[in-house]
Design a protein around this motif. Structure first.
Motif, short mmCIF file in Angstrom:
data_model
loop_
_atom_site.label_atom_id
_atom_site.label_comp_id
_atom_site.label_asym_id
_atom_site.label_seq_id
_atom_site.Cartn_x
_atom_site.Cartn_y
_atom_site.Cartn_z
N MET A 1 27.09 -14.57 -75.36
CA MET A 1 28.07 -15.48 -75.99
C MET A 1 29.00 -16.03 -74.91
O MET A 1 29.46 -15.30 -74.05
CB MET A 1 28.88 -14.69 -77.03
N GLU A 9 37.29 -15.24 -80.65
CA GLU A 9 37.01 -14.17 -81.62
C GLU A 9 38.12 -13.10 -81.55
O GLU A 9 38.61 -12.62 -82.58
CB GLU A 9 35.66 -13.54 -81.29
N ARG A 13 41.04 -12.26 -84.43
CA ARG A 13 41.26 -10.90 -84.90
C ARG A 13 42.76 -10.59 -84.90
O ARG A 13 43.30 -10.04 -85.81
CB ARG A 13 40.59 -9.95 -83.92
N ASP A 14 43.40 -10.95 -83.80
CA ASP A 14 44.80 -10.60 -83.63
C ASP A 14 45.39 -11.52 -82.57
O ASP A 14 45.14 -11.35 -81.38
CB ASP A 14 44.90 -9.13 -83.19
N ARG A 16 48.22 -11.69 -81.39
CA ARG A 16 49.23 -11.11 -80.52
C ARG A 16 48.65 -10.32 -79.35
O ARG A 16 49.39 -9.74 -78.57
CB ARG A 16 50.18 -10.23 -81.33
N LEU A 17 47.34 -10.28 -79.26
CA LEU A 17 46.73 -9.57 -78.12
C LEU A 17 47.18 -10.24 -76.82
O LEU A 17 47.21 -11.46 -76.72
CB LEU A 17 45.21 -9.63 -78.21
N ASP A 21 44.80 -7.45 -72.48
CA ASP A 21 43.97 -6.75 -73.46
C ASP A 21 42.70 -7.54 -73.77
O ASP A 21 41.62 -6.97 -73.87
CB ASP A 21 44.75 -6.51 -74.75
N VAL A 24 40.13 -7.11 -71.10
CA VAL A 24 39.40 -5.86 -71.22
C VAL A 24 38.32 -5.96 -72.31
O VAL A 24 37.20 -5.53 -72.13
CB VAL A 24 40.39 -4.72 -71.57
N MET A 25 38.70 -6.60 -73.42
CA MET A 25 37.77 -6.65 -74.54
C MET A 25 36.58 -7.58 -74.30
O MET A 25 35.51 -7.36 -74.83
CB MET A 25 38.51 -7.06 -75.82
N GLU A 27 35.49 -8.42 -71.17
CA GLU A 27 34.93 -8.17 -69.83
C GLU A 27 35.09 -9.36 -68.89
O GLU A 27 34.13 -9.89 -68.37
CB GLU A 27 33.45 -7.81 -69.94
N ALA A 28 36.33 -9.81 -68.75
CA ALA A 28 36.60 -10.87 -67.77
C ALA A 28 37.92 -10.48 -67.10
O ALA A 28 38.57 -9.55 -67.54
CB ALA A 28 36.76 -12.21 -68.48
N ASP A 29 38.31 -11.22 -66.02
CA ASP A 29 39.59 -10.80 -65.47
C ASP A 29 40.72 -11.58 -66.12
O ASP A 29 40.54 -12.64 -66.72
CB ASP A 29 39.62 -10.84 -63.94
N ARG A 155 42.85 1.98 -99.77
CA ARG A 155 41.71 2.89 -99.60
C ARG A 155 42.24 4.17 -99.00
O ARG A 155 42.98 4.17 -98.03
CB ARG A 155 40.69 2.28 -98.65
N ARG A 157 41.69 7.39 -96.94
CA ARG A 157 40.82 8.14 -96.03
C ARG A 157 41.58 9.38 -95.65
O ARG A 157 42.78 9.31 -95.39
CB ARG A 157 40.53 7.34 -94.76
#
Ligand SMILES: Cc1ncc(COP(=O)(O)O)c(C=O)c1O
Lengths: 162, 416
Positions: A1, A9, A13-14, A16-17, A21, A24-25, A27-29, A155, A157
């Motif tokens: 991708m 993506e 999701r968020d 505020r990342l 971060d 890291v998610m 895999e780039a600098d 839910r 848990r």
């Protein structure tokens, strides 16, 4: 991708990342991620970072209405000009051109039903190309932008499991 | 008539079966009680998905209920489900299990484990169990009348057993080797070489390999390797799988056992008397899961994938070294640098910061020096937990915390 998709993506999701971060998610600098985000902001791929608020629960309640609008398209412009005359009103949240029994679906928000009635009567129906409108007041939002808005039992848990 | 006073003769003897009485209580249980009594706890201690079962699967279960499909099924499981399972193994692992005779539908992977030990172990026979490992293996082997021989694994060896340790554990009574990759609690996975090595050991030592592959669909970076990829092993392999993790169906209680006919027949015999059959509703839902669930499994896998890099790199930043796991949904950071034991660390973190993690020792002695943290938790909660752990560490062990995230993890892709 491609990297762009991975970053988008993550932000979907968020928002505020931090770039660190995201780096890291995906895999780039970090620098590359920063540049890529900046580029996407400039090119209008990323339009903004707004809080997603549950209208059902906030204090200041608004009234929303979905209006089906039938219009006479114009030579040379099709539906674009008339859509523009509608979407420039700040109370208009969304305008979609749709297939089927009518042409434009307009979503409008106001403080009171009166506001919305006024908009339809004074601003929308008098536009020269508008043939007819049908207004549907929004009674309850169950789900919006992929998120369920109504209360349902959380839910359960168990906090520690093997 | 005055009732005779009956003197308790065996007063000192418990009326509970001795093996059961001797079984130590689960280390997880204690933390469960503590965490459950901590209001507002942020938990990284959960061993199940944070996703609800994908809606199309639940919908199939609801429909089955509405249609009154609430009867017993065949002991081995509904034929249609066994066919779907067989097709699934063929599609994913290119191995063929005959729906009639080589497959059994169980009440979760848990029952599959129990049945494997009960069907295979004679009194005193031994099962080699990797340490640390899932909490049920050793107790179930013991309850089946067998003995659990634990072999050590360490972070240095990627929590994969070394040949010398396997060899050393062998005795004339050794019957079974139990492995679980992707692994709970460590997140460890196997390379093709590891798989070949373990298979070779099992074949040479004439053991039966019980491979718990329940987390295999949750593999990252590379496709997870199943022991079914070693054809020579087939007659000595009991494959355990289940719907709990990858399909987010823990509460439905449904699992799969696959293996050679004689072993599956023996397991089915026990199952038929003690269980009769798995829930019909769960089985119907599982048919839908296997037929149309691939996209949803992939959606959840991608979520876990993003979180695992996030959580692992933050632990490394905080000085709690951990490798980036390639499967399951756990990281197993080392807390050695704090000088605390696993239990102490987990207890203090719960008391001071209301963050629940599971001490590594709950999974065996070799878990000492580690904590298990699950990333089957929303990114937001993970972030909050990390903030609290950072606060805990900067307060008590500031020397080990670094400011910035480590460079993105890079590694030569595992060959396979
Ligand atoms: C490694 C492993 N095996 C088996 C199980 C049992 O799962 P279930 O009985 O829900 O299929 C678990 C659950 O935590 C697990 O982590």
């Amino acid at each position: 991708m491609p990297l762009q998709n991975k970053i988008l993506e993550a932000l979907e999701r968020d928002a505020r990342l931090s770039p660190a971060d995201i780096a890291v998610m995906v895999e780039a600098d970090e620098e590359t991620v920063k540049e890529e985000i900046h580029r996407m902001e400039k090119e209008g791929i990323i339009l903004g970072y707004k809080a997603h608020i549950n209208p059902e629960r906030r204090e200041a309640q608004k009234v929303a209405c979905l209006i089906e609008v039938s219009v006479q398209p114009e030579r040379g412009h099709g539906f674009d000009k008339i859509a523009e005359r509608i979407y420039n009103y700040p109370e208009v949240q969304s305008v979609f051109l749709v297939s089927g029994g009518y042409d434009l679906l307009v979503v409008i928000e106001g403080k009171t039903m009166r506001d919305i009635a006024n908009f339809v009567i004074e601003k929308l129906s008098i536009l020269p190309n508008v043939r007819s409108t049908a207004s549907h007041f929004l009674l309850k939002k169950y789900k919006e932008l992929g998120t369920v808005l109504v209360q349902y039992p959380e839910r359960e848990r168990i906090p520690v499991s093997p | 008539m005055k009732p005779a006073i009956i003197e308790p003769i065996f007063q000192s003897q418990s009326r509970i079966n001795q093996d059961v009485a001797d079984l130590p209580p689960s280390g997880i249980r204690r933390f469960f009680d503590l965490a459950a009594n901590t209001p507002g706890v942020i938990s990284l201690g959960v061993g199940e998905p944070d996703f609800a079962t994908p809606w199309h699967i639940s919908e199939a279960g609801i429909h089955a209920l509405e249609m009154g499909q609430t009867s017993y099924t065949s002991n081995s499981g509904m034929p249609r489900l066994r066919e779907e399972v067989s097709a699934y193994f063929e599609r994913i692992h290119h191995c063929r299990y005959d729906p009639a005779g080589e497959l059994l539908i169980t009440i979760g992977g848990s029952e599959g484990l129990d049945l494997s030990f009960r069907a295979l172990l004679n009194p005193g026979e031994e099962a080699i169990i990797v340490d640390p490992s899932f909490v049920s293996y050793a107790p179930l082997a013991i309850l089946a009348g067998g003995k659990a021989i634990r072999i050590p694994t360490t972070a240095e060896n990627g929590f994969v057993p070394r040949r010398e340790h396997l060899e050393k554990a062998l005795s004339p009574r050794t019957k079974i080797l139990v492995v679980n990759y992707p692994n709970n609690p460590t997140g460890a996975t196997l390379t093709m070489e590891n798989v070949e090595e373990i298979a070779d050991f099992v074949l040479r030592s004439d053991l039966i390999l019980v491979s718990d592959e329940i987390y295999l669909p949750l593999s990252y970076e590379t496709k997870g390797i199943s022991f079914t990829s070693i054809p020579e092993l087939r007659e000595q392999l009991v494959l355990l799988h289940g719907f709990s993790k990858a399909w987010a169906m823990t509460g439905w209680r449904l699992g799969i056992a696959a293996g050679p006919r004689d072993i599956i027949a023996a397991m089915t015999k026990i199952h038929q008397y003690s269980i009769m059959c798995a829930s019909s509703l769960a089985q119907i839902a599982a048919i839908e899961a296997l037929k149309n669930g691939a996209d949803e499994v992939e959606r959840m896998r991608r979520e876990y994938d993003a979180r695992r890099r996030f959580i692992a790199s933050h632990f490394n930043r905080l000085g709690l070294d951990c490798f980036i796991p390639k499967g399951a949904f756990y990281v197993f950071p080392s807390i050695r640098r704090t000088g605390l034991s696993s239990e102490e660390f987990a207890l203090r973190l719960l008391e001071d910061e209301r963050v629940a993690v599971v001490p590594g020792t709950a999974f065996g002695e070799c878990g000492e020096g580690h904590i298990r943290c699950s990333y089957a938790t929303s990114l937001e909660e993970i972030r909050e937990a990390i903030n609290h752990i950072e606060h805990f560490l900067t307060k008590n062990h500031p020397e080990i915390v670094s400011e910035s995230l480590p460079l993105p993890y890079r590694e030569e892709k595992a060959e396979h």
